[in-house]
Scaffold this motif. Sequence first.
Motif, PDB file in Angstrom:
ATOM      1  N   LYS A   2       0.604   0.112  -4.781  1.00  0.00           N
ATOM      2  CA  LYS A   2      -0.773   0.405  -5.187  1.00  0.00           C
ATOM      3  C   LYS A   2      -0.915   1.764  -5.855  1.00  0.00           C
ATOM      4  CE  LYS A   2      -3.973  -1.698  -4.652  1.00  0.00           C
ATOM      5  NZ  LYS A   2      -4.620  -2.656  -5.599  1.00  0.00           N
ATOM      6  N   ASN A  53      -2.853   2.383  -9.233  1.00  0.00           N
ATOM      7  CA  ASN A  53      -3.245   3.725  -9.657  1.00  0.00           C
ATOM      8  C   ASN A  53      -2.001   4.454 -10.158  1.00  0.00           C
ATOM      9  OD1 ASN A  53      -6.010   3.521  -8.788  1.00  0.00           O
ATOM     10  ND2 ASN A  53      -5.298   3.771  -6.692  1.00  0.00           N
ATOM     11  N   ASN A 101       0.825  -1.212   0.000  1.00  0.00           N
ATOM     12  CA  ASN A 101       0.000   0.000   0.000  1.00  0.00           C
ATOM     13  C   ASN A 101       0.857   1.260   0.000  1.00  0.00           C
ATOM     14  OD1 ASN A 101      -2.599   1.204  -0.012  1.00  0.00           O
ATOM     15  ND2 ASN A 101      -2.395   1.667   2.178  1.00  0.00           N
ATOM     16  N   TYR A 106      -2.783   5.828   1.674  1.00  0.00           N
ATOM     17  CA  TYR A 106      -1.592   4.989   1.535  1.00  0.00           C
ATOM     18  C   TYR A 106      -0.797   4.989   2.836  1.00  0.00           C
ATOM     19  CZ  TYR A 106      -2.585   5.206  -3.484  1.00  0.00           C
ATOM     20  OH  TYR A 106      -3.182   5.104  -4.710  1.00  0.00           O
ATOM     21  N   HIS A 144      -7.071   7.795  -2.319  1.00  0.00           N
ATOM     22  CA  HIS A 144      -6.838   6.576  -1.541  1.00  0.00           C
ATOM     23  C   HIS A 144      -5.908   6.910  -0.375  1.00  0.00           C
ATOM     24  CE1 HIS A 144      -6.446   2.259  -0.803  1.00  0.00           C
ATOM     25  NE2 HIS A 144      -5.128   2.427  -0.719  1.00  0.00           N
TER      26      HIS A 144
END
Length: 290
Positions: free
Chosen positions: A234, A258, A145, A187, A185
């Motif tokens: 990610k 992404n 992540n 992270y 998102h």
Amino acid sequence: MSAERRTVIIPLMGGLGNQLFQFAAGLYTKKFSSRDVRFSLDGLLKARNTSRYYMLEDLLKKSDMTVRGKFVLAIFKLGSFIFPSIWISERELSDFPLIRVTNSTKVLIGYFQRHDYVDSVAAEIIQSMSRSNTFRSVVHASANNDIAVHIRFGDYLNDLETKRFHGLSAMSYYVKGVNHLQSVHNYDQIVVYSDDICKAYSDFTEAFGPSEIPVIAKEGSSELEDLANMSSSKGLVISNSTFSWWAAWIGTQLHGCNVVAPRPWFASPTAADDNLLPDEWTVLSRELQP
């Protein structure tokens, strides 16, 4: 027609990223032109400021290589003045050289930097990497992540002609890229990768300022380790580098990464902006360092 007569030779050129594009072009040619393909090492010459070596390791078998040297390639080149289809060379960034392959083609030369070529043989590329002792770690890495930030310096910074052609991205692009990813998102950390990790970390953290999540520098023991770590992140902010591009493509295929990518890809807008940037990636305009 014998297998030897049906063989197309693709000379490998450039670093790992470019060699992977040429590998993909070979898979594409086998799949859609029904031709045997052999790869040649004759394109890996020492440039003014960079040494290039064979980087594909066991991704290619010994039977995928040709021992034909520069003399034979020169003969084919001369023959192409009479029979043009013998030697197919990428003419420009907007060219589609692979569609010109015929039964008489002997040599196919270019960088083939098009995502549609790669996407057309995506399954074959991943399968080949999975079977490779060297590349298996790249496609079998577990997702993490992180936001990976790849900052390319090297000859982009130190060689005037290379810098003029490729353009060196200002830190503002990487900052915008990370801010975008953080807006969509949460992270765990930001990890900086570079061919000059000390400068990249210093320049990025100075431009980015205080961060709510850790910002660390990561220096792998090899390009393949960096490729595995970056592609399993990610989130990924890439530079205008083919190595960076492959990390993003693998990450997209395997982990739904992404990706933020720069436009223009080169210092000035070119066909590469469409050839290399898939619709699913977020594309941000970049400013250039003087």
